[in-house]
Write a protein that holds these residues in place. Sequence first.
Motif, PDB file in Angstrom:
ATOM      1  N   HIS A   1      41.288  35.017  32.769  1.00  0.00           N
ATOM      2  CA  HIS A   1      40.191  34.039  32.893  1.00  0.00           C
ATOM      3  C   HIS A   1      39.935  33.365  31.552  1.00  0.00           C
ATOM      4  O   HIS A   1      39.849  34.015  30.512  1.00  0.00           O
ATOM      5  CB  HIS A   1      38.924  34.653  33.507  1.00  0.00           C
ATOM      6  CG  HIS A   1      38.248  35.713  32.698  1.00  0.00           C
ATOM      7  ND1 HIS A   1      37.258  35.426  31.783  1.00  0.00           N
ATOM      8  CD2 HIS A   1      38.383  37.053  32.678  1.00  0.00           C
ATOM      9  CE1 HIS A   1      36.823  36.554  31.254  1.00  0.00           C
ATOM     10  NE2 HIS A   1      37.490  37.559  31.762  1.00  0.00           N
TER      11      HIS A   1
ATOM     12  N   ASP B   1      37.863  39.128  25.596  1.00  0.00           N
ATOM     13  CA  ASP B   1      37.502  38.875  26.997  1.00  0.00           C
ATOM     14  C   ASP B   1      37.501  37.374  27.257  1.00  0.00           C
ATOM     15  O   ASP B   1      36.492  36.753  27.129  1.00  0.00           O
ATOM     16  CB  ASP B   1      36.132  39.502  27.251  1.00  0.00           C
ATOM     17  CG  ASP B   1      35.655  39.391  28.677  1.00  0.00           C
ATOM     18  OD1 ASP B   1      36.470  39.096  29.555  1.00  0.00           O
ATOM     19  OD2 ASP B   1      34.440  39.594  28.902  1.00  0.00           O
TER      20      ASP B   1
ATOM     21  N   GLU C   1      35.018  33.736  35.865  1.00  0.00           N
ATOM     22  CA  GLU C   1      34.892  35.192  35.973  1.00  0.00           C
ATOM     23  C   GLU C   1      33.546  35.683  35.470  1.00  0.00           C
ATOM     24  O   GLU C   1      32.950  36.590  36.044  1.00  0.00           O
ATOM     25  CB  GLU C   1      36.025  35.873  35.201  1.00  0.00           C
ATOM     26  CG  GLU C   1      36.268  37.320  35.602  1.00  0.00           C
ATOM     27  CD  GLU C   1      35.535  38.341  34.748  1.00  0.00           C
ATOM     28  OE1 GLU C   1      35.625  39.529  35.078  1.00  0.00           O
ATOM     29  OE2 GLU C   1      34.864  37.972  33.763  1.00  0.00           O
ATOM     30  N   GLU C   2      33.043  35.053  34.395  1.00  0.00           N
ATOM     31  CA  GLU C   2      31.781  35.523  33.809  1.00  0.00           C
ATOM     32  C   GLU C   2      30.566  35.108  34.642  1.00  0.00           C
ATOM     33  O   GLU C   2      29.439  35.471  34.322  1.00  0.00           O
ATOM     34  CB  GLU C   2      31.642  35.031  32.366  1.00  0.00           C
ATOM     35  CG  GLU C   2      32.775  35.462  31.435  1.00  0.00           C
ATOM     36  CD  GLU C   2      32.848  36.976  31.204  1.00  0.00           C
ATOM     37  OE1 GLU C   2      32.047  37.717  31.799  1.00  0.00           O
ATOM     38  OE2 GLU C   2      33.733  37.407  30.445  1.00  0.00           O
TER      39      GLU C   2
ATOM     40  N   GLN D   1      32.530  43.188  23.369  1.00  0.00           N
ATOM     41  CA  GLN D   1      32.678  42.283  24.510  1.00  0.00           C
ATOM     42  C   GLN D   1      31.279  42.040  25.100  1.00  0.00           C
ATOM     43  O   GLN D   1      30.486  42.964  25.189  1.00  0.00           O
ATOM     44  CB  GLN D   1      33.591  42.993  25.511  1.00  0.00           C
ATOM     45  CG  GLN D   1      33.859  42.275  26.783  1.00  0.00           C
ATOM     46  CD  GLN D   1      34.710  43.166  27.706  1.00  0.00           C
ATOM     47  OE1 GLN D   1      35.136  44.244  27.322  1.00  0.00           O
ATOM     48  NE2 GLN D   1      34.940  42.698  28.908  1.00  0.00           N
ATOM     49  N   HIS D   2      30.965  40.809  25.447  1.00  0.00           N
ATOM     50  CA  HIS D   2      29.650  40.434  26.008  1.00  0.00           C
ATOM     51  C   HIS D   2      28.522  40.624  24.992  1.00  0.00           C
ATOM     52  O   HIS D   2      27.379  40.822  25.365  1.00  0.00           O
ATOM     53  CB  HIS D   2      29.324  41.234  27.278  1.00  0.00           C
ATOM     54  CG  HIS D   2      30.158  40.834  28.439  1.00  0.00           C
ATOM     55  ND1 HIS D   2      29.800  41.088  29.742  1.00  0.00           N
ATOM     56  CD2 HIS D   2      31.329  40.159  28.507  1.00  0.00           C
ATOM     57  CE1 HIS D   2      30.726  40.616  30.546  1.00  0.00           C
ATOM     58  NE2 HIS D   2      31.670  40.049  29.823  1.00  0.00           N
TER      59      HIS D   2
HETATM   60 ZN   LIG Z   1      33.630  39.479  30.569  1.00  0.00          ZN
END
Ligand SMILES: [Zn+2]
Length: 461
Positions: A93, A127, A161-162, A428-429
Amino acid sequence: MTKETAITAISDYFDTGAFTDELAGLVAFETESQNPDQAPELMRYLREPMTDRLSRMGFSCEIHANPVASAHPILVARRQESADLPTILIYGHGDVIRAQQDQWREGLHPFRLKEEGARLYGRGTADNKGQHLINLAALEAVLQTRGALGFNCCVVIETGEETGSPGLAEFFEAHKDAIGADVLIASDGPRLQPGTPTLFMGSRGGLTFDLVVDLRDGAHHSGNWGGLLADPAMILAQALSCITDARGQIRVPEWRPESLTDDIRAALRDLPIEGEDGPSVDEDWGEEDLTPTERAFGWNSFAVLAMTSGVPEAPVNAISAKARATCQLRYVVGTDPAEILPALRRHLDAHGFSAVRVDPCETGLFQATRLSPDHPWVRFVAGSLTRTSGQAPHILPNLAGSLPNDVFADILGIPTVWVPHSYRACSQHAPDEHVLTSVCRDGLRLMAGLFWDIGAEETPR
Ligand SMILES: [Zn+2]
């Protein structure tokens, strides 16, 4: 030309700085799918770097509008060598989570890749831009060395995707015959430990919902009305306390999975849960009779993501009218997602909390999937990675986090093998997202070896 030639070529790609430069170019696209202003950037990511690279590698590329009107486009690239050869589906993604630009450490910027010691910082490095770049570059190394892949390949890059991959299931439902893949091999998420390759074959599902206690219009003076008006925050806290006990063990009967069988326990038994850098696991939190690994990969977990009553930043002397908690259940295979909220409703009612409303959230639902560690494709991939790296990978039946893997496992009906190229403390995030250069280099070599082996050996059919 041998496998070693391809692995040397991909090592050079990393060692000369070409990987870092190419990743910097991808990170510079501000592909926040949660930010409606960046929609053109998502299209540009597919149209420019992805289409350019894949076309150069002999793929025919097509960018499809998302079947959900407001959702983001999907790139499908195909390289067909022979109808007799297996088809490998690769997924990635191109969108990233919100940049959180003002929260990054001094000297870092989410959309400007920065190399610092053993790390590459930037939004999407882990990511998922770094991970799909590794796989595409490894494919190219095999292609240039062998002159062909030795298999057919379909690459799908989505850009939502997010936001929960809206439209992805409908898209694959409509195109499943055209895609006709034998196996998904893709990369996302973390390795269990940075120094050891990891495979996982599915993911936990996730369901997010609000618990709301909404009693009346407006707040009322806490002196005049305290003791006379029911307090929504107290009712909400009591309701939450019947969902788990004080150490977070789930008390809703239908939320306690029965799928932690002996073979899954055996697969999880020797896996490490703690890496370097991450927070240490609270041993006295979660299901008491399970090991930490079983809690994360073989069990369901309930979390309160956020909660509010009144105005926390500026409290006033008043009984508030309303309290709300945003909650989430991460669940493994065996928990019926359609039964999660009805079961909670029954549980709350049985404990006298009929006043607590359960509001499902619109986004954030992925289904739980899992594949046996004994599946022939898992053994094939694990064997290849072991030969390339000299060590056996950690093999997880499913990831603890969530992915749109049900689209591949359930709609396409194919085995799914994920080879992650990040590590658990990659932020990530969060601000300061990064990847480890050591894991990127190792991932490039492993994937070049794997793609070489798929084109050279008898694969599972
Ligand atoms: Zn993610």
